[in-house]
Design a protein around this motif. Structure first.
Motif, PDB file in Angstrom:
ATOM      1  N   SER A 289       0.820  -1.217   0.000  1.00  0.00           N
ATOM      2  CA  SER A 289       0.000   0.000   0.000  1.00  0.00           C
ATOM      3  C   SER A 289       0.850   1.262   0.000  1.00  0.00           C
ATOM      4  CB  SER A 289      -0.939   0.016   1.204  1.00  0.00           C
ATOM      5  OG  SER A 289      -0.188   0.068   2.419  1.00  0.00           O
ATOM      6  N   CYS A 290       2.122   1.140   0.316  1.00  0.00           N
ATOM      7  CA  CYS A 290       3.016   2.305   0.343  1.00  0.00           C
ATOM      8  C   CYS A 290       3.567   2.649  -1.043  1.00  0.00           C
ATOM      9  CB  CYS A 290       4.181   2.054   1.298  1.00  0.00           C
ATOM     10  SG  CYS A 290       3.683   1.819   3.019  1.00  0.00           S
ATOM     11  N   LEU A 291       3.272   1.818  -2.032  1.00  0.00           N
ATOM     12  CA  LEU A 291       3.775   2.065  -3.386  1.00  0.00           C
ATOM     13  C   LEU A 291       2.839   3.045  -4.088  1.00  0.00           C
ATOM     14  CD1 LEU A 291       4.781  -1.576  -4.416  1.00  0.00           C
ATOM     15  CD2 LEU A 291       6.220   0.220  -3.429  1.00  0.00           C
ATOM     16  N   SER A 292       2.916   4.295  -3.683  1.00  0.00           N
ATOM     17  CA  SER A 292       1.946   5.301  -4.141  1.00  0.00           C
ATOM     18  C   SER A 292       2.043   5.586  -5.630  1.00  0.00           C
ATOM     19  CB  SER A 292       2.133   6.598  -3.346  1.00  0.00           C
ATOM     20  OG  SER A 292       3.471   7.083  -3.495  1.00  0.00           O
ATOM     21  N   GLY A 293       3.190   5.297  -6.247  1.00  0.00           N
ATOM     22  CA  GLY A 293       3.348   5.572  -7.670  1.00  0.00           C
ATOM     23  C   GLY A 293       3.219   4.347  -8.552  1.00  0.00           C
ATOM     24  N   ILE A 294       2.870   3.205  -7.969  1.00  0.00           N
ATOM     25  CA  ILE A 294       2.860   1.954  -8.736  1.00  0.00           C
ATOM     26  C   ILE A 294       1.756   1.978  -9.792  1.00  0.00           C
ATOM     27  CG2 ILE A 294       1.296   0.647  -7.246  1.00  0.00           C
ATOM     28  CD1 ILE A 294       4.578  -0.715  -8.694  1.00  0.00           C
ATOM     29  N   GLU A 295       2.092   1.510 -10.991  1.00  0.00           N
ATOM     30  CA  GLU A 295       1.137   1.463 -12.101  1.00  0.00           C
ATOM     31  C   GLU A 295       0.840   0.029 -12.538  1.00  0.00           C
ATOM     32  OE1 GLU A 295       2.742   3.892 -15.187  1.00  0.00           O
ATOM     33  OE2 GLU A 295       2.612   5.741 -14.014  1.00  0.00           O
ATOM     34  N   VAL A 296       1.844  -0.847 -12.444  1.00  0.00           N
ATOM     35  CA  VAL A 296       1.677  -2.229 -12.886  1.00  0.00           C
ATOM     36  C   VAL A 296       2.165  -3.162 -11.790  1.00  0.00           C
ATOM     37  CG1 VAL A 296       2.319  -3.971 -14.590  1.00  0.00           C
ATOM     38  CG2 VAL A 296       1.944  -1.604 -15.315  1.00  0.00           C
ATOM     39  N   LEU A 297       1.283  -4.075 -11.348  1.00  0.00           N
ATOM     40  CA  LEU A 297       1.638  -5.131 -10.395  1.00  0.00           C
ATOM     41  C   LEU A 297       1.248  -6.464 -11.017  1.00  0.00           C
ATOM     42  CD1 LEU A 297       0.423  -3.732  -6.942  1.00  0.00           C
ATOM     43  CD2 LEU A 297       2.774  -4.317  -7.537  1.00  0.00           C
ATOM     44  N   ASN A 298       2.217  -7.365 -11.145  1.00  0.00           N
ATOM     45  CA  ASN A 298       1.925  -8.676 -11.734  1.00  0.00           C
ATOM     46  C   ASN A 298       2.445  -9.763 -10.802  1.00  0.00           C
ATOM     47  OD1 ASN A 298       1.443 -10.916 -13.306  1.00  0.00           O
ATOM     48  ND2 ASN A 298       2.262 -10.025 -15.185  1.00  0.00           N
ATOM     49  N   PHE A 299       1.508 -10.504 -10.187  1.00  0.00           N
ATOM     50  CA  PHE A 299       1.842 -11.621  -9.295  1.00  0.00           C
ATOM     51  C   PHE A 299       1.372 -12.952  -9.876  1.00  0.00           C
ATOM     52  CE2 PHE A 299       1.192  -7.916  -6.480  1.00  0.00           C
ATOM     53  CZ  PHE A 299       2.440  -7.862  -5.879  1.00  0.00           C
ATOM     54  N   ALA A 300       1.034 -12.987 -11.143  1.00  0.00           N
ATOM     55  CA  ALA A 300       0.399 -14.173 -11.742  1.00  0.00           C
ATOM     56  C   ALA A 300       1.314 -15.391 -11.710  1.00  0.00           C
ATOM     57  CB  ALA A 300      -0.004 -13.872 -13.188  1.00  0.00           C
ATOM     58  N   ASN A 301       0.682 -16.567 -11.736  1.00  0.00           N
ATOM     59  CA  ASN A 301       1.392 -17.842 -11.853  1.00  0.00           C
ATOM     60  C   ASN A 301       2.408 -18.051 -10.736  1.00  0.00           C
ATOM     61  OD1 ASN A 301       0.384 -19.074 -14.488  1.00  0.00           O
ATOM     62  ND2 ASN A 301       0.999 -17.019 -15.152  1.00  0.00           N
ATOM     63  N   ASN A 302       1.939 -17.874  -9.503  1.00  0.00           N
ATOM     64  CA  ASN A 302       2.714 -18.213  -8.323  1.00  0.00           C
ATOM     65  C   ASN A 302       1.854 -19.112  -7.439  1.00  0.00           C
ATOM     66  OD1 ASN A 302       5.488 -16.757  -8.090  1.00  0.00           O
ATOM     67  ND2 ASN A 302       4.129 -15.192  -8.968  1.00  0.00           N
ATOM     68  N   LYS A 303       2.143 -19.151  -6.143  1.00  0.00           N
ATOM     69  CA  LYS A 303       1.368 -19.956  -5.203  1.00  0.00           C
ATOM     70  C   LYS A 303       0.913 -19.089  -4.026  1.00  0.00           C
ATOM     71  CE  LYS A 303       4.045 -24.053  -6.505  1.00  0.00           C
ATOM     72  NZ  LYS A 303       4.964 -25.128  -6.049  1.00  0.00           N
ATOM     73  N   LEU A 304       0.602 -17.843  -4.315  1.00  0.00           N
ATOM     74  CA  LEU A 304       0.186 -16.891  -3.297  1.00  0.00           C
ATOM     75  C   LEU A 304      -1.227 -17.203  -2.826  1.00  0.00           C
ATOM     76  CD1 LEU A 304       1.604 -13.778  -5.154  1.00  0.00           C
ATOM     77  CD2 LEU A 304       2.583 -14.828  -3.101  1.00  0.00           C
ATOM     78  N   SER A 305      -1.534 -16.805  -1.597  1.00  0.00           N
ATOM     79  CA  SER A 305      -2.826 -17.178  -1.004  1.00  0.00           C
ATOM     80  C   SER A 305      -3.345 -16.059  -0.115  1.00  0.00           C
ATOM     81  CB  SER A 305      -2.672 -18.481  -0.209  1.00  0.00           C
ATOM     82  OG  SER A 305      -1.677 -18.329   0.795  1.00  0.00           O
ATOM     83  N   GLY A 306      -4.438 -16.356   0.591  1.00  0.00           N
ATOM     84  CA  GLY A 306      -5.070 -15.372   1.452  1.00  0.00           C
ATOM     85  C   GLY A 306      -6.059 -14.512   0.680  1.00  0.00           C
ATOM     86  N   GLU A 307      -6.580 -13.498   1.338  1.00  0.00           N
ATOM     87  CA  GLU A 307      -7.503 -12.563   0.686  1.00  0.00           C
ATOM     88  C   GLU A 307      -6.717 -11.425   0.062  1.00  0.00           C
ATOM     89  OE1 GLU A 307     -10.447  -9.464   2.570  1.00  0.00           O
ATOM     90  OE2 GLU A 307     -11.548 -11.352   2.314  1.00  0.00           O
ATOM     91  N   LEU A 308      -7.089 -11.051  -1.151  1.00  0.00           N
ATOM     92  CA  LEU A 308      -6.449  -9.904  -1.798  1.00  0.00           C
ATOM     93  C   LEU A 308      -6.914  -8.650  -1.074  1.00  0.00           C
ATOM     94  CD1 LEU A 308      -4.525  -9.368  -4.181  1.00  0.00           C
ATOM     95  CD2 LEU A 308      -6.547  -8.926  -5.575  1.00  0.00           C
ATOM     96  N   PRO A 309      -6.005  -7.915  -0.430  1.00  0.00           N
ATOM     97  CA  PRO A 309      -6.424  -6.866   0.509  1.00  0.00           C
ATOM     98  C   PRO A 309      -6.781  -5.540  -0.162  1.00  0.00           C
ATOM     99  CG  PRO A 309      -4.032  -7.077   0.512  1.00  0.00           C
ATOM    100  CD  PRO A 309      -4.545  -8.144  -0.408  1.00  0.00           C
TER     101      PRO A 309
END
Length: 388
Positions: A289-309
């Motif tokens: 949440s601190c990445l105030s300038g972020i435009e593209v985030l790609n986490f695809a094709n991993n094994k991440l879990s939990g609720e997307l916050p």
């Protein structure tokens, strides 16, 4: 993605015999001698300076090592007037008193020339060379150790060739280098730590065969762009207190494991982060949440879990968020709202109840990475980014 880095500034460089080159720019194209932007010359001159004599020796030695030239670029490489050679660009130099000191070879731009051959040690005689671009040719072999003698070189682009061998450590000794592009070759083995201690602004290593763990000092690099994609790197994503000024960093399609580091929120200038197609596990860190300038985030094709916050989905400059092919079990309210914003959002092939295009239920019965410390319950206290 790989063409986002653009060098659009002029750099003065010190040349031999107390001369200073002026008007350094970027050469474009190979036909008709190319275009020299920023005051360079490519007109016939009488090559009397010793630097031009050395350049003649270097270029003739290289010409003899070029075994195929389908477009006839090197046909003009005849005679001592190296400033008339196609793809070779000269610039007028001046001494410290401002007096004209004659032309020097300041740049070689043979991008897309489709040349086949090898590089020769004599190229290091081009001590005034500031720009060396060989993108999209068929050069093979290793990089000569003499390349460490390029005292004036600022840009080295060897991408899209057939170079091989270990990481060419000789480039780490080039004192003024700021742009290094080795992508689309077959370099292999580990990447040295010293690479990330260099004052480079762009590092392109993608699409090679590099392997081993990423150096822990990766965050020391002052580069604005680092591309490590499509290699064979293993281990975790290094976290350090660095990454000052990093704008784009790509780890995609390697063999990285472990967590997305909590300290990622310290990369305050980051605009693009791609860690897709690895084996990362656990929850996404709140510090995203601190990445105030972020435009593209790609986490695809991993094994991440939990609720997307909400902390991730509420990022105001976000243009594209991809979490497809993981094991996320839910979307927060702000993430649902992304569907109504002008944001690319792909959450397919997860384990989110009530959503289309999710994993089959048996695939969601066991969440990967149950023993990782990053598989945690997010804090109820608000995250203070300055505290990071």
């Amino acid at each position: 993605m790989e063409n986002i880095w653009l060098l659009a500034f002029l750099l003065p460089i010190v040349v031999t015999k107390a001369a200073v080159i002026v008007g350094v720019g970027v050469g474009v194209g190979v036909g008709g001698g190319g275009v020299w932007i920023g005051g360079g010359i490519n007109t016939p001159t009488t090559p009397t300076a010793s630097s031009l004599n050395r350049a003649y020796t270097a270029l003739q030695a290289w010409k003899s090592a070029i075994t195929d030239d389908p477009t006839g670029v090197t046909k003009s490489w005849a005679g001592p007037n190296v400033c008339s050679y196609k793809g070779v660009f000269c610039s007028e130099s001046r001494d410290f008193m401002g007096n004209p000191a004659g032309p020097v070879v300041a740049a070689i731009d043979l991008n897309h020339a489709n040349l086949q051959g090898t590089l020769v040690k004599e190229l290091s005689l081009l001590t005034d060379l500031s720009i060396f671009h060989l993108n999209t040719n068929r050069f093979t072999g290793i990089i000569p150790s003499s390349f460490r003698d390029f005292s004036s070189l600022t840009e080295l682009d060897l991408s899209n060739n057939q170079f091989s061998g270990p990481f060419p450590t000789q480039v780490l000794y080039i004192p003024n280098l700021i742009y290094l592009d080795l992508r689309f070759n077959t370099f292999s083995g580990p990447v040295p730590e010293d690479l990330f201690n260099k004052k480079l602004d762009a590092i392109f290593l993608n699409n090679n065969l590099f392997d081993g763990e990423l150096p822990q000092n990766l965050g020391n690099s002052p580069a604005s762009v680092i591309n490590l994609a499509n290699n064979r790197f293993t281990g975790t994503i290094p976290f350090s207190l660095g990454y000052v000024g990093i704008k784009e960093i790509l780890f995609l399609n390697n063999q990285l494991t472990g967590c997305v580091p909590q300290g990622i929120g310290m990369w305050s200038d980051l605009q693009v982060l791609d860690v897709s197609s690895n084996s990362l596990m656990g929850h996404l860190p709140d510090s995203l949440s601190c990445l105030s300038g972020i435009e593209v985030l790609n986490f695809a094709n991993n094994k991440l879990s939990g609720e997307l916050p909400d902390l991730v989905c509420s990022l105001r400059r976000l243009l594209n968020l991809t979490v497809a092919a993981n094991f996320f079990s839910g979307l927060s309210q702000d993430c649902d709202r992304l569907l109504f914003r002008n944001v690319g959002f792909d959450f397919s092939l997860n384990c989110i109840p009530g959503k289309d295009m999710q994993r089959p239920e048996p695939d969601c019965s066991i969440v990967p990475g149950g023993g990782l410390s990053c598989l945690r319950i997010p804090s109820t206290k608000p995250l203070v980014c300055v505290g990071l």
